[in-house]
Design a protein around this motif. Structure first.
Motif, mmCIF file in Angstrom:
data_model
loop_
_atom_site.group_PDB
_atom_site.id
_atom_site.type_symbol
_atom_site.label_atom_id
_atom_site.label_comp_id
_atom_site.label_asym_id
_atom_site.label_seq_id
_atom_site.Cartn_x
_atom_site.Cartn_y
_atom_site.Cartn_z
ATOM 1 N N ILE A 175 0.874 -1.169 0.000
ATOM 2 C CA ILE A 175 0.000 0.000 0.000
ATOM 3 C C ILE A 175 0.911 1.218 0.000
ATOM 4 N N ALA A 176 0.762 2.081 -0.991
ATOM 5 C CA ALA A 176 1.609 3.269 -1.111
ATOM 6 C C ALA A 176 0.734 4.519 -1.087
ATOM 7 N N MET A 177 1.012 5.401 -0.125
ATOM 8 C CA MET A 177 0.309 6.682 -0.013
ATOM 9 C C MET A 177 1.185 7.775 -0.616
ATOM 10 N N ASN A 178 0.642 8.505 -1.580
ATOM 11 C CA ASN A 178 1.419 9.475 -2.335
ATOM 12 C C ASN A 178 1.041 10.907 -1.960
ATOM 13 N N ASP A 179 2.070 11.776 -1.919
ATOM 14 C CA ASP A 179 1.876 13.196 -1.598
ATOM 15 C C ASP A 179 1.099 13.355 -0.288
ATOM 16 N N VAL A 180 1.725 12.905 0.772
ATOM 17 C CA VAL A 180 1.117 12.949 2.098
ATOM 18 C C VAL A 180 1.340 14.322 2.718
ATOM 19 N N ASP A 181 0.281 14.908 3.257
ATOM 20 C CA ASP A 181 0.368 16.210 3.930
ATOM 21 C C ASP A 181 -0.563 16.163 5.136
ATOM 22 N N LEU A 182 0.039 15.965 6.329
ATOM 23 C CA LEU A 182 -0.754 15.758 7.542
ATOM 24 C C LEU A 182 -0.328 16.734 8.630
ATOM 25 N N THR A 183 -1.277 17.066 9.486
ATOM 26 C CA THR A 183 -0.983 17.804 10.715
ATOM 27 C C THR A 183 -1.468 16.980 11.891
ATOM 28 N N TYR A 184 -0.750 17.120 13.001
ATOM 29 C CA TYR A 184 -1.030 16.280 14.161
ATOM 30 C C TYR A 184 -0.716 17.090 15.403
ATOM 31 N N GLN A 185 -1.650 17.109 16.366
ATOM 32 C CA GLN A 185 -1.459 17.905 17.579
ATOM 33 C C GLN A 185 -1.670 17.044 18.823
ATOM 34 N N THR A 186 -0.854 17.291 19.840
ATOM 35 C CA THR A 186 -1.063 16.676 21.151
ATOM 36 C C THR A 186 -1.094 17.786 22.198
ATOM 37 N N VAL A 187 -2.081 17.738 23.071
ATOM 38 C CA VAL A 187 -2.216 18.698 24.163
ATOM 39 C C VAL A 187 -2.399 17.900 25.449
ATOM 40 N N VAL A 188 -1.564 18.179 26.449
ATOM 41 C CA VAL A 188 -1.618 17.449 27.703
ATOM 42 C C VAL A 188 -2.160 18.351 28.794
ATOM 43 N N ALA A 189 -3.276 17.944 29.391
ATOM 44 C CA ALA A 189 -3.862 18.617 30.552
ATOM 45 C C ALA A 189 -4.391 17.514 31.463
ATOM 46 N N ASP A 190 -5.697 17.530 31.757
ATOM 47 C CA ASP A 190 -6.273 16.424 32.519
ATOM 48 C C ASP A 190 -6.281 15.141 31.692
ATOM 49 N N MET A 191 -6.337 15.299 30.375
ATOM 50 C CA MET A 191 -6.288 14.183 29.444
ATOM 51 C C MET A 191 -5.205 14.493 28.415
ATOM 52 N N ARG A 192 -4.832 13.483 27.659
ATOM 53 C CA ARG A 192 -3.980 13.718 26.500
ATOM 54 C C ARG A 192 -4.901 13.805 25.285
ATOM 55 N N ASP A 193 -5.056 15.003 24.744
ATOM 56 C CA ASP A 193 -5.924 15.222 23.585
ATOM 57 C C ASP A 193 -5.084 15.175 22.314
ATOM 58 N N ILE A 194 -5.488 14.327 21.399
ATOM 59 C CA ILE A 194 -4.773 14.116 20.147
ATOM 60 C C ILE A 194 -5.733 14.408 19.000
ATOM 61 N N SER A 195 -5.273 15.188 18.041
ATOM 62 C CA SER A 195 -6.091 15.456 16.857
ATOM 63 C C SER A 195 -5.197 15.462 15.632
ATOM 64 N N TYR A 196 -5.763 15.068 14.519
ATOM 65 C CA TYR A 196 -4.990 15.111 13.281
ATOM 66 C C TYR A 196 -5.924 15.327 12.101
ATOM 67 N N GLY A 197 -5.327 15.742 11.002
ATOM 68 C CA GLY A 197 -6.069 15.948 9.775
ATOM 69 C C GLY A 197 -5.102 16.147 8.637
ATOM 70 N N GLY A 198 -5.602 16.033 7.422
ATOM 71 C CA GLY A 198 -4.732 16.250 6.286
ATOM 72 C C GLY A 198 -5.243 15.549 5.051
ATOM 73 N N SER A 199 -4.352 15.445 4.067
ATOM 74 C CA SER A 199 -4.749 14.900 2.781
ATOM 75 C C SER A 199 -3.675 13.982 2.230
ATOM 76 N N ILE A 200 -4.106 13.046 1.417
ATOM 77 C CA ILE A 200 -3.233 12.150 0.665
ATOM 78 C C ILE A 200 -3.735 12.179 -0.770
#
Length: 500
Positions: free
Chosen positions: A161-186
């Motif tokens: 499986i080959a993903m071409n022209d990958v452009d992703l963003t990914y965020q982690t925020v640590v407080a009472d929980m570890r909040d993780i979010s991501y988005g982007g395009s392939i």
């Protein structure tokens, strides 16, 4: 793999490949600490680090190994070197091996090895220690099969499986929980399978596909002390995930010759999307695919199978917690404009008696219910499993009923509420109140056609006509309608006539 292992793998894989820019400075050590915190979700005993070397703003991690196991298989990822390099703008650039292996070992001793590789991957981390943003781009990100070793025999082939022209963003925020979010395009995803079956006298499995225009987004909240070995407790502690993806189009082909049988075909799809969510209050899923075309040819069936769909979709939502509180639920199914080739039609309608217009089936229900048990609370599992109904139904609405096929059409709508204090009037269900109506067009013509085709005896058709006539009234040429009303006192009226 088990549910818990898959969940752990999803979180940690995301940690290794995903993020957006912020203004504060971040150090190489802080980024590595964020990685270690997420890798710890596997359990400390399943993560080994050969060495950590730091010098002049550059931190190098050597011989990182991450292991995940369930009752059937063990998977291990090994990366020789990862470098965290502090940049002049306050960000950190992360680089790693261009390729690294993933080894999957079954309890039967069979070992499968796949390789993960990336071309021109750029990973830049910014933000601060408690809120890190990752920006990731790559020309190609590929997962490719290497071999299977079963005792003294080694099997090889092509599968990737080959993903071409990958452009992703990914965020982690640590407080009472570890909040993780991501988005982007392939830009596109290429799939290839080409195997010669060992000892199969020329038998093979081949296939390929391409997805174009993939966009994805998700958000996840993870307890700081998450225990992925116990998914029920994990969700009660606040774990939540929601996200989905869209695809502009996709095409697949396959050709299989195995066990003496051969099958080949192709599938093409237009725009499609999928969303899902899971948390302590509800579970939901929805998918929709447009413009589907399928062609199949099999040695087990003498004729090619060709069909197309304008749209296929399914969705559901159900409450899982918040015991005693009203929650929404929903269930839906859409199969719109199904076309079947004349070759298939002629198998059971050689005389072309039935109309061959596209067929449609649509159903949508919604309502409110109270959860009587917390689905994810281990202490309530036994009681829930022994209960006749884990939910208390409050209302149901028939939002859509549309069946259109073979020259007949059925439509309807309605809504009912339920009094759970009265379980006697309509035992074993709570007393309903509300109304529904159903309209049928072309019913008699369909029965006539089935008789003409010899599929249904005339005497059986007469019984069906009489049964429908008892509950439906004529509203036009081969058009009927039936309405049902249930009053607060339990009285039931059909087409205005009291029957209870």
């Amino acid at each position: 793999m088990t549910y818990s292992t898959r969940m752990r793998s999803a979180v940690c894989l995301a940690a290794l490949i995903a993020g957006s820019a912020a203004n504060a400075d971040v150090t190489a050590a802080q980024v590595w600490e964020d990685w270690k915190a997420q890798l710890a979700l596997y359990g400390e005993e399943n993560v080994t680090i050969g060495a950590e070397e730091s010098s002049s703003g550059v931190l190098t991690v050597r011989d990182l190994s991450v292991r995940a196991a369930d009752d059937e298989v063990t998977a291990e990822v090994s990366i020789a070197a990862i470098t965290f390099n502090e940049q002049s703008d306050g960000s950190v650039r992360v680089t790693m091996d261009d390729s690294y292996p993933v080894v999957i070992t079954g309890n039967d001793g069979v070992v499968i090895t796949v390789n993960v590789s990336q071309q021109n991957m750029e990973m830049v981390v910014s933000g601060d220690a408690d809120a890190l943003d990752y920006d990731i781009t790559a020309d190609v990100y590929k997962i490719a099969f290497q071999d299977v070793v079963d005792g003294d025999v080694t099997y090889t082939g092509d599968a990737e499986i080959a993903m071409n022209d990958v452009d992703l963003t990914y965020q982690t925020v640590v407080a009472d929980m570890r909040d993780i979010s991501y988005g982007g395009s392939i830009a596109s995803v290429d799939v290839l399978v080409d195997f010669q079956i060992p000892g199969g006298n020329g038998e093979y499995v081949t296939g390929g596909g391409k997805m174009v225009g993939l966009s994805t987004q998700a958000a996840m909240s993870v307890p700081l002390d998450a225990n992925f070995e116990d998914p029920d407790t994990l969700i009660n502690d606040g774990f939540a995930v929601a996200g989905g993806y869209t695809i502009d189009s996709a095409d697949y082909v396959f050709d299989v010759n195995a066990d003496g049988d051969q099958a080949s075909g192709s599938i093409s799809m237009g725009a499609s999307n999928l969303t899902g969510e899971m948390n302590s209050s509800r579970v939901g899923y929805a998918s929709k695919t447009n413009d589907i075309a399928m062609n199949f040819l099999s040695g087990d069936f003498p004729l090619p199978i060709e069909l197309s769909l304008a749209q296929y979709g399914i969705n559901f939502q159900m409450p899982t917690g918040a015991v005693g509180e009203s929650s929404d639920f929903a269930l839906g199914f859409d199969l719109i404009d199904l076309n079947i080739s004349d070759t298939i039609w002629n198998l059971f309608d050689a005389g072309n008696v039935l109309p061959r217009d596209p067929a449609t089936i649509q159903l949508a229900l919604s309502g409110k219910a109270k959860a009587l048990f917390d689905v994810f609370d281990p202490a309530q599992q036994d009681a829930m499993n022994s209960a006749e109904m884990p939910f208390e139904l409050e209302s149901v609405t028939l939002d859509t009923l549309n069946v259109d096929a073979a020259g007949a059409k059925l439509t309807g709508d309605g809504a009912f509420t339920f009094d759970n204090s009265d379980m006697q009037s309509f035992a074993p269900m709570p007393r309903p109140e509300g109304a529904a109506s159903i309209e049928i067009t072309g019913f008699n013509r369909l029965l006539d056609n089935l008789v003409a085709m010899g599929l249904v005896p005339e005497q059986d058709v007469m019984g069906a006509r009489m049964m429908v006539g008892m509950f439906a009234r004529s509203t036009g040429d081969d058009q009927m309608e039936t309405s049902v009303e249930i009053l607060p006192n339990g009285q039931v009226n059909v087409n205005g006539n009291r029957i209870r």
